[in-house]
Write an enzyme that holds these catalytic residues in place. Structure first.
Site, PDB file in Angstrom:
ATOM      1  N   ASP A 149       0.852  -1.192   0.000  1.00  0.00           N
ATOM      2  CA  ASP A 149       0.000   0.000   0.000  1.00  0.00           C
ATOM      3  C   ASP A 149       0.893   1.250   0.000  1.00  0.00           C
ATOM      4  O   ASP A 149       1.892   1.305   0.720  1.00  0.00           O
ATOM      5  CB  ASP A 149      -0.898  -0.028   1.251  1.00  0.00           C
ATOM      6  CG  ASP A 149      -2.043   0.963   1.178  1.00  0.00           C
ATOM      7  OD1 ASP A 149      -3.197   0.534   1.210  1.00  0.00           O
ATOM      8  OD2 ASP A 149      -1.769   2.188   1.114  1.00  0.00           O
ATOM      9  N   GLN A 155     -14.483   2.806   1.774  1.00  0.00           N
ATOM     10  CA  GLN A 155     -13.850   2.403   0.509  1.00  0.00           C
ATOM     11  C   GLN A 155     -13.565   3.645  -0.327  1.00  0.00           C
ATOM     12  O   GLN A 155     -14.463   4.453  -0.578  1.00  0.00           O
ATOM     13  CB  GLN A 155     -14.769   1.443  -0.275  1.00  0.00           C
ATOM     14  CG  GLN A 155     -14.095   0.898  -1.531  1.00  0.00           C
ATOM     15  CD  GLN A 155     -14.946  -0.118  -2.293  1.00  0.00           C
ATOM     16  OE1 GLN A 155     -16.146  -0.271  -2.018  1.00  0.00           O
ATOM     17  NE2 GLN A 155     -14.337  -0.801  -3.239  1.00  0.00           N
ATOM     18  N   ASN A 210     -13.091  -3.004   2.900  1.00  0.00           N
ATOM     19  CA  ASN A 210     -14.128  -1.972   2.932  1.00  0.00           C
ATOM     20  C   ASN A 210     -14.993  -2.026   1.679  1.00  0.00           C
ATOM     21  O   ASN A 210     -14.473  -2.182   0.569  1.00  0.00           O
ATOM     22  CB  ASN A 210     -13.474  -0.587   3.016  1.00  0.00           C
ATOM     23  CG  ASN A 210     -12.601  -0.436   4.254  1.00  0.00           C
ATOM     24  OD1 ASN A 210     -12.938  -0.940   5.317  1.00  0.00           O
ATOM     25  ND2 ASN A 210     -11.476   0.248   4.116  1.00  0.00           N
ATOM     26  N   HIS A 258      -7.166  -5.496   2.583  1.00  0.00           N
ATOM     27  CA  HIS A 258      -5.971  -4.974   3.255  1.00  0.00           C
ATOM     28  C   HIS A 258      -5.344  -6.067   4.113  1.00  0.00           C
ATOM     29  O   HIS A 258      -6.043  -6.759   4.874  1.00  0.00           O
ATOM     30  CB  HIS A 258      -6.345  -3.822   4.186  1.00  0.00           C
ATOM     31  CG  HIS A 258      -6.876  -2.603   3.493  1.00  0.00           C
ATOM     32  ND1 HIS A 258      -6.095  -1.512   3.210  1.00  0.00           N
ATOM     33  CD2 HIS A 258      -8.118  -2.303   3.023  1.00  0.00           C
ATOM     34  CE1 HIS A 258      -6.823  -0.577   2.606  1.00  0.00           C
ATOM     35  NE2 HIS A 258      -8.064  -1.041   2.490  1.00  0.00           N
ATOM     36  N   HIS A 273     -10.553  -4.900  -2.928  1.00  0.00           N
ATOM     37  CA  HIS A 273      -9.213  -5.175  -2.398  1.00  0.00           C
ATOM     38  C   HIS A 273      -9.338  -5.573  -0.944  1.00  0.00           C
ATOM     39  O   HIS A 273     -10.255  -5.130  -0.251  1.00  0.00           O
ATOM     40  CB  HIS A 273      -8.277  -3.979  -2.550  1.00  0.00           C
ATOM     41  CG  HIS A 273      -8.845  -2.694  -2.046  1.00  0.00           C
ATOM     42  ND1 HIS A 273      -9.755  -1.951  -2.778  1.00  0.00           N
ATOM     43  CD2 HIS A 273      -8.668  -2.016  -0.885  1.00  0.00           C
ATOM     44  CE1 HIS A 273     -10.087  -0.876  -2.091  1.00  0.00           C
ATOM     45  NE2 HIS A 273      -9.458  -0.898  -0.927  1.00  0.00           N
TER      46      HIS A 273
HETATM   47  P1  5GP Z   1      -9.807   1.666   0.811  1.00  0.00           P
HETATM   48  O1  5GP Z   1      -9.952   2.892   1.662  1.00  0.00           O
HETATM   49  O2  5GP Z   1     -10.491   1.840  -0.538  1.00  0.00           O
HETATM   50  O3  5GP Z   1     -10.193   0.409   1.492  1.00  0.00           O
HETATM   51  O4  5GP Z   1      -8.250   1.523   0.554  1.00  0.00           O
HETATM   52  C1  5GP Z   1      -7.583   2.057  -0.543  1.00  0.00           C
HETATM   53  C2  5GP Z   1      -6.108   1.883  -0.251  1.00  0.00           C
HETATM   54  O5  5GP Z   1      -5.397   1.984  -1.466  1.00  0.00           O
HETATM   55  C3  5GP Z   1      -5.516   2.932   0.696  1.00  0.00           C
HETATM   56  O6  5GP Z   1      -4.918   2.263   1.799  1.00  0.00           O
HETATM   57  C4  5GP Z   1      -4.501   3.672  -0.162  1.00  0.00           C
HETATM   58  O7  5GP Z   1      -3.347   4.016   0.572  1.00  0.00           O
HETATM   59  C5  5GP Z   1      -4.201   2.664  -1.249  1.00  0.00           C
HETATM   60  N1  5GP Z   1      -3.855   3.238  -2.535  1.00  0.00           N
HETATM   61  C6  5GP Z   1      -4.552   4.188  -3.209  1.00  0.00           C
HETATM   62  N2  5GP Z   1      -3.968   4.440  -4.406  1.00  0.00           N
HETATM   63  C7  5GP Z   1      -2.888   3.611  -4.487  1.00  0.00           C
HETATM   64  C8  5GP Z   1      -1.886   3.412  -5.494  1.00  0.00           C
HETATM   65  O8  5GP Z   1      -1.875   4.040  -6.543  1.00  0.00           O
HETATM   66  N3  5GP Z   1      -0.943   2.461  -5.225  1.00  0.00           N
HETATM   67  C9  5GP Z   1      -0.932   1.749  -4.059  1.00  0.00           C
HETATM   68  N4  5GP Z   1       0.053   0.852  -3.905  1.00  0.00           N
HETATM   69  N5  5GP Z   1      -1.852   1.912  -3.097  1.00  0.00           N
HETATM   70  C10 5GP Z   1      -2.819   2.851  -3.296  1.00  0.00           C
END
Ligand code: 5GP
Ligand code: ZN
Length: 136
Positions: free
Chosen positions: A32, A95, A88, A103, A101
């Protein structure tokens, strides 16, 4: 199938570079970019699904097996003290990227993170009502 303009489709299918920890025909696991802790990673299916509701059963059934494999490897290599799996669905649930995805979050004693909620309190009647709403 990839979805146009989906950043996780592009990462999972190699169009955008990432720090990959694992890859097979169906998944890529990447670090991440905004990690909660050292080693925070994401399991990305290569085929696009917006969220858990849209995820094909065949992929859903493989996700937890892969999460277990990664958590076991990462716990050994990083010597972390615990592990959170977080997934999420929907803006209300936090999300921010609409490509399913999971985590993988290694936890360390005193890592300063807090993946918790404030516990509520309900009567037996209220619990019964909610149970009925879901099961009837
Ligand atoms: P969510 O909040 O949707 O469950 O998590 C999205 C996650 O994706 C976040 O932890 C954020 O840091 C990660 N993330 C967002 N854009 C990128 C990216 O371009 N590359 C990587 N490696 N992680 C990302
Ligand atoms: Zn996608």
């Amino acid at each position: 199938m990839m979805k146009d303009n989906c950043i996780f489709c592009k990462i999972a299918n190699g169009e955008i570079p990432s720090k990959a920890l694992y890859e097979d025909e169906a998944f890529k696991v990447i670090l991440d970019l905004g990690p909660a802790t050292k080693g925070h990673a994401l399991i990305l299916p290569k085929d696009h699904a917006d969220n858990l509701y849209e995820l094909p059963d065949e992929i859903a059934s493989k996700v937890l097996v892969l999460a277990k494999k990664m958590a076991t490897l990462m716990t050994e290599k990083l010597q972390c003290d615990g592990f959170n799996l977080v997934q999420n669905n929907g803006e209300a649930a936090g999300q921010t990227v609409n490509h399913f995805h999971m985590h993988l979050i290694p936890r360390y004693v005193n890592d300063g993170q807090n993946i918790n909620w404030v516990p509520g309190s309900l009567s037996q009647e209220e619990l019964e009502e909610i149970k009925n709403q879901i099961t009837e």
